[in-house]
Design an enzyme around this catalytic site. Structure first.
Site, short mmCIF file in Angstrom:
data_model
loop_
_atom_site.label_atom_id
_atom_site.label_comp_id
_atom_site.label_asym_id
_atom_site.label_seq_id
_atom_site.Cartn_x
_atom_site.Cartn_y
_atom_site.Cartn_z
N SER A 180 -9.39 -14.39 -1.62
CA SER A 180 -9.57 -12.95 -1.77
C SER A 180 -10.93 -12.59 -2.36
CB SER A 180 -8.48 -12.38 -2.67
OG SER A 180 -8.67 -11.00 -2.81
N HIS A 221 0.84 -1.21 0.00
CA HIS A 221 0.00 0.00 0.00
C HIS A 221 0.87 1.26 0.00
CE1 HIS A 221 -2.99 2.93 1.70
NE2 HIS A 221 -3.77 2.26 0.87
#
Ligand SMILES: Cc1ncc(COP(=O)(O)O)c(C=O)c1O
Length: 393
Positions: A336, A135
């Site tokens: 996911s 991130h």
């Protein structure tokens, strides 16, 4: 807003508050936000929640300043709710009783910052390793904390490139490593292999090390699966960050930072003036978000949360099938709720609030994303992609 609501004082504050035009501005914003919720697919935020029972607590100026496990001199606190939330997440994250500690943060970024802060205090001469799919906020945290670091390559599925990790560690064997592990990358939802990372550390005899896990979105889901890959304290991590507003859902961004208790003891300071133990990053802390997390956990319960996670993963699989059936190269990583596929033209991207990365975009199947919503999206997507290449992965 069509017109300036009020004449402003020289300081820029309206002369009179909440006249008719202000109410109109609030109403307009409400309508815009309500509409935005109907096409929200691309960001990891669960919009399906109901915390209206907690609305009356807005009456109070609650402040959870200090360590949630210590007495607070400020009586307007919700620390007992925060402790219960932390104990719940410690259990979900495989923390042994009395060996982990945590607090409710302002979001995943603060939890990552906390983990890296502990790492730097424990290994001041350490080097941080993180992958290119990490991130964006993490490079900022590293700059802020002046931590030497190496960005590693990622594999096409978003997972860390272990060969690059091994090669970089080998060159820097004299420097204790701080490994920043992704338990679900932002764009592709890839989970770094903790067993493999620990095997590399063992092979190079790097016994002084620290592992922080960024489990912002996926940590919550993995906690409710029967056979998840190694991701938590049982897999040897030192600290962990999970966002509260992502999978569980919260109208106010929040998160959970967890760490091994012995590490936190190294940074704790007593603050005499406020008579408390300073173990958290922020001073004043949100007292509503611990109640929100508590309410979310209690309302669904363990089995309700398991069903919620299973349903999200099933919806993601449905999205892959629907897109592939139309010839588009859609795929997802195991465990996911993120589905990756070729980026559509800008109008559709913006209408459905999709986050782009190069030629790709993704959708995040959280509880407000139903199979019916996916079907509506796929119909619009197919129409907008008329003739566009579909084989980008
Ligand atoms: C993998 C990952 N880490 C960290 C963050 C930042 O979390 P937050 O927005 O809760 O601060 C995100 C946000 O999407 C993320 O996906």
């Amino acid at each position: 807003m069509s017109q300036a609501p009020h004449a402003r004082t020289p300081a820029g504050i309206p002369e009179m508050l909440l006249a008719g035009v202000d109410h109109e501005a609030l109403e307009q914003k409400y309508v815009v936000l309500k509409e935005a919720c109907t096409h929200f697919l691309g960001y990891p935020v669960n919009l399906k929640h109901d915390y209206s029972e907690l609305a009356r607590f807005l009456e109070f100026s609650i402040n959870n300043v200090g360590d949630p496990f210590q007495h607070s001199p400020i009586h307007l606190n919700t620390l007992e709710f925060e402790r219960e939330v932390i104990e719940c997440f410690e259990w979900l994250a495989g923390g042994a009783p009395q060996e982990t500690w945590g607090y409710v943060t302002g979001g995943g970024t603060e939890g990552n910052m906390y983990g890296l802060y502990l790492a730097r205090e424990l290994l001041p001469d350490g080097m941080v390793y993180f992958s290119e799919e990490t991130h964006y906020s993490v490079t900022k945290v590293l700059r802020l904390q002046h931590m030497p670091n190496i960005m590693l390559k990622s594999q096409p599925n978003g997972e860390l490139d272990y060969e690059d990790l091994e090669a970089s560690l080998r060159i820097n064997r004299h420097i204790p490593p701080i490994i920043f592990v992704n338990i679900g990358t932002t764009m592709k939802g890839a989970i770094d292999n903790l067993e493999r990372i620990r095997a590399i550390l063992d092979e190079l005899a790097l016994t002084r090390h620290y592992i922080h896990a960024d489990a912002a979105l996926h940590g919550f889901g993995l906690a409710f699966l029967d056979d998840p890959p190694p991701w938590n304290f049982k897999a040897g991590i030192d600290s962990l960050s999970i966002s509260g507003h992502k999978w569980l859902g919260s109208p106010i961004p929040c998160g959970i930072a967890l760490a091994r208790r012995q590490h936190v003891a190294r940074i704790a300071r007593s603050v005499e003036s406020v008579n408390l133990r300073d173990t958290t990053l922020a001073g004043s802390r949100n007292g509503l978000t611990p109640m929100i997390l508590w309410h979310g956990l209690r309302r669904h319960g363990y089995h309700g949360l398991r069903t919620m996670v299973a349903d999200c993963l099933a919806t993601a699989e449905h999205a892959v099938h629907r897109l592939c059936a139309h010839g588009f190269a859609a795929w997802r990583n195991p465990y996911s709720p993120i589905v990756i596929f070729p980026r559509p033209p800008l109008p559709l991207q913006s209408r459905w609030c999709l986050a782009p990365q190069g030629a790709l975009t993704h959708l995040v199947c959280l509880p407000h994303v139903t199979p019916e919503l996916i079907d509506r999206f796929v119909d619009e997507y197919v129409a907008s992609m008329n003739g566009a290449p579909t084989n980008v992965r």
